[in-house]
Design a protein around this motif. Structure first.
Motif, PDB file in Angstrom:
ATOM      1  N   ALA A  74       9.758  18.134  -8.095  1.00  0.00           N
ATOM      2  CA  ALA A  74       9.071  19.251  -7.277  1.00  0.00           C
ATOM      3  C   ALA A  74       8.014  18.841  -6.372  1.00  0.00           C
ATOM      4  O   ALA A  74       8.034  19.403  -5.214  1.00  0.00           O
ATOM      5  N   LEU A  79      11.525  18.019  -0.032  1.00  0.00           N
ATOM      6  CA  LEU A  79      11.260  19.461  -0.424  1.00  0.00           C
ATOM      7  C   LEU A  79       9.842  19.715   0.475  1.00  0.00           C
ATOM      8  O   LEU A  79       9.949  21.052   1.153  1.00  0.00           O
ATOM      9  N   ARG A  95       9.451  26.380  -5.987  1.00  0.00           N
ATOM     10  CA  ARG A  95       9.944  25.639  -7.002  1.00  0.00           C
ATOM     11  C   ARG A  95       9.831  26.077  -8.412  1.00  0.00           C
ATOM     12  O   ARG A  95       8.638  26.024  -9.060  1.00  0.00           O
ATOM     13  N   LEU A 100      15.812  25.939  -7.296  1.00  0.00           N
ATOM     14  CA  LEU A 100      14.960  26.267  -6.302  1.00  0.00           C
ATOM     15  C   LEU A 100      15.039  27.712  -5.753  1.00  0.00           C
ATOM     16  O   LEU A 100      16.316  28.173  -5.786  1.00  0.00           O
TER      17      LEU A 100
END
Length: 186
Positions: A74, A79, A95, A100
């Motif tokens: 995460a 991301l 997350r 996702l």
């Protein structure tokens, strides 16, 4: 003239559809719509669909087929870049447990854009590109699965626990058989 608020966004929940908060073994959560309730072995199992839009992360490499990245931490820098790109479209990357997700107002694809294209490869038939972006000179994309995304969980008080590992392997075929039998009764 009416001073009605604008129409609902996709992240608002219709009042007549039951929702369940699912937790996974790492403590992450995912809010889902309740699709089916299946009693097995003294437990209530549920088939759910996420309230927010599920997305999959792919690595894009020129003419090669996109490569699914199915396990990602995460805190992964990829991301963080995806967060910034999505914010430019008034979307938020979440997350969550299982997958996702993206919350916010998504444009619905035009039905004629989803027509079967005989030249299309398998990935393009089952996923639609939401956004693409570069991280360290590598291209990545967040794709929306076009097939329904189901989550299997076991009810636990007011919420549910994600069914994983051995328990999933044990109950998944029985849940599928129960659903097929229910469809046959309709």
């Amino acid at each position: 003239m009416s001073s009605e608020p604008p129409s609902q966004s996709s992240s608002e929940i219709p009042a007549d559809v039951p929702t369940v908060l699912v937790h996974d073994s790492r403590g992450r959560q995912l809010l889902c719509f309740l699709e089916q309730l299946i009693p097995l072995d003294g437990h209530d199992y549920v088939l759910l669909t996420p309230v927010d839009t599920p997305v999959c992360l792919f690595r894009l490499d020129g003419d090669e087929d996109p490569e699914l990245i199915d396990t990602i931490d995460a805190t992964e820098p990829i991301l963080s870049v995806a967060d910034v790109v999505l914010q430019e479209h008034d979307l938020t990357l979440v997350r969550s447990a299982v997958t996702l997700t993206v919350s916010g107002e998504l444009d619905e694809p035009e039905p004629d854009e989803l027509d079967d294209d005989e030249d299309a490869d398998d990935d393009s038939e089952t996923y639609e590109l939401l956004v693409s972006f570069l991280v360290d000179d590598l291209e990545y994309g967040l794709y929306i699965p076009l097939d329904p995304f189901f989550v299997v969980a076991r009810m636990n008080g007011d919420g549910a626990l994600l069914v994983e590992g051995e328990e999933f392997e044990r109950v998944q075929p029985r849940i599928e058989a129960e659903l097929e039998e229910r469809e046959g009764d309709d």
